[in-house]
Design a protein around this motif. Structure first.
Motif, short mmCIF file in Angstrom:
data_model
loop_
_atom_site.label_atom_id
_atom_site.label_comp_id
_atom_site.label_asym_id
_atom_site.label_seq_id
_atom_site.Cartn_x
_atom_site.Cartn_y
_atom_site.Cartn_z
N PRO A 1 0.79 -1.23 0.00
CA PRO A 1 0.00 0.00 0.00
C PRO A 1 0.83 1.29 0.00
CG PRO A 1 -0.12 -1.05 2.15
CD PRO A 1 0.59 -2.00 1.22
N VAL A 2 1.98 1.29 0.67
CA VAL A 2 2.77 2.54 0.74
C VAL A 2 3.33 2.92 -0.62
CG1 VAL A 2 4.79 3.65 1.78
CG2 VAL A 2 3.20 2.36 3.23
N PRO A 3 3.97 2.02 -1.37
CA PRO A 3 4.43 2.40 -2.71
C PRO A 3 3.27 2.81 -3.63
CG PRO A 3 5.54 0.41 -2.02
CD PRO A 3 4.49 0.69 -1.00
N TRP A 4 2.14 2.13 -3.52
CA TRP A 4 0.95 2.48 -4.31
C TRP A 4 0.53 3.92 -3.99
CZ3 TRP A 4 -4.04 4.15 -3.85
CH2 TRP A 4 -4.92 3.88 -4.91
N LEU A 5 0.47 4.24 -2.70
CA LEU A 5 0.10 5.59 -2.28
C LEU A 5 1.14 6.61 -2.74
CD1 LEU A 5 -1.16 5.32 1.40
CD2 LEU A 5 -2.27 6.54 -0.46
N ALA A 6 2.40 6.30 -2.54
CA ALA A 6 3.48 7.22 -2.87
C ALA A 6 3.42 7.62 -4.34
CB ALA A 6 4.84 6.60 -2.54
N GLU A 7 3.19 6.62 -5.20
CA GLU A 7 3.12 6.89 -6.63
C GLU A 7 1.99 7.88 -6.95
OE1 GLU A 7 1.91 4.39 -10.59
OE2 GLU A 7 3.19 3.39 -9.11
N ARG A 8 0.85 7.69 -6.31
CA ARG A 8 -0.32 8.52 -6.61
C ARG A 8 -0.29 9.87 -5.91
NH1 ARG A 8 -0.76 3.56 -7.57
NH2 ARG A 8 -2.14 2.74 -9.18
N VAL A 9 0.42 9.96 -4.78
CA VAL A 9 0.53 11.23 -4.07
C VAL A 9 1.67 12.07 -4.65
CG1 VAL A 9 1.09 12.23 -1.79
CG2 VAL A 9 -0.51 10.34 -1.95
N GLY A 10 2.59 11.41 -5.35
CA GLY A 10 3.70 12.13 -5.96
C GLY A 10 4.87 12.34 -5.02
N ARG A 11 5.06 11.42 -4.09
CA ARG A 11 6.17 11.49 -3.15
C ARG A 11 6.87 10.14 -3.12
NH1 ARG A 11 5.03 16.13 -3.44
NH2 ARG A 11 4.98 17.68 -1.80
N LYS A 12 8.04 10.10 -2.49
CA LYS A 12 8.76 8.84 -2.31
C LYS A 12 8.07 8.02 -1.22
CE LYS A 12 13.21 10.56 -3.78
NZ LYS A 12 14.61 10.77 -3.46
N ALA A 13 8.22 6.71 -1.32
CA ALA A 13 7.60 5.81 -0.33
C ALA A 13 8.07 6.13 1.09
CB ALA A 13 7.90 4.36 -0.68
N ASP A 14 9.34 6.47 1.26
CA ASP A 14 9.84 6.80 2.59
C ASP A 14 9.15 8.04 3.16
OD1 ASP A 14 11.55 4.64 2.70
OD2 ASP A 14 13.33 5.78 2.09
#
Length: 186
Positions: free
Chosen positions: A124-137
């Motif tokens: 879920p975190v990489p999925w979110l990061a991609e759509r929010v436009g930020r790095k997973a960290d």
């Protein structure tokens, strides 16, 4: 033993029948229910002492999951809600761009994260990061901040969590929130 709609895999260990159950949809992990009961034709003397730890240790759960994955549908159940989840993530990205790491952004991020985990999304975190436009960290750090600020509760040893009353209150103030906030399933 009959469960509600879903997928069952049955294995036998001596006089015992072990039934593993998953809800409808793709299998993304272990079963949600596991029932061990005497086989109907098992000799009474073999079941009189009850279920031993040996019975449980000998259950090859990896094999049970593999079999469930072979017969389960291949489309994850959360795909039906992917549009709503993408809208939530896009809204979180808009709030982040407009307000920075605000309480409203964190609440929408937590709602999206909780729903992704509850639907069985594997990453879920990489999925979110991609759509929010930020790095997973960065997204991980934002979720930690949300937990520290009391917007998202935690589950011992598991991803996800429950939205706090405060988070629900903040979400009530966010215009354009797609779908219902709800209590979640976890």
């Amino acid at each position: 033993m009959a469960f509600s709609e879903g997928l069952e895999v049955v294995r036998f260990q001596g006089p015992w029948m072990i039934t593993a159950w998953w809800p409808e949809g793709a299998v993304s992990g272990g079963p949600q229910k596991l029932v061990v009961e005497a086989c109907p034709e098992a000799p009474a003397g073999e079941v009189a002492r009850g279920i031993s730890t040996t019975v449980l240790r000998r259950l090859d759960l990896v094999d049970v999951v593999r079999r469930a994955q072979e017969v389960a549908p291949t489309t994850p159940p959360w795909r039906a809600e992917e549009s709503r989840l993408s809208e939530l993530a896009a809204l979180a990205g808009e709030l982040l761009g407009a307000e920075g790491v605000s309480e409203r952004y964190l609440a929408v991020l937590c709602l999206t994260y909780r729903d992704l985990v509850d639907k069985g999304v594997q990453a879920p975190v990489p999925w979110l990061a991609e759509r929010v436009g930020r790095k997973a960290d960065s997204v991980k750090d934002h979720l930690k901040k949300a937990r520290r600020e009391g917007l998202l509760g935690s589950r011992a040893g598991r991803a996800g969590g429950e939205l706090s009353e405060r988070a629900r209150s903040v979400l009530g103030e966010v215009p354009g929130l797609p779908g219902e906030v709800g209590a979640g399933s976890g």
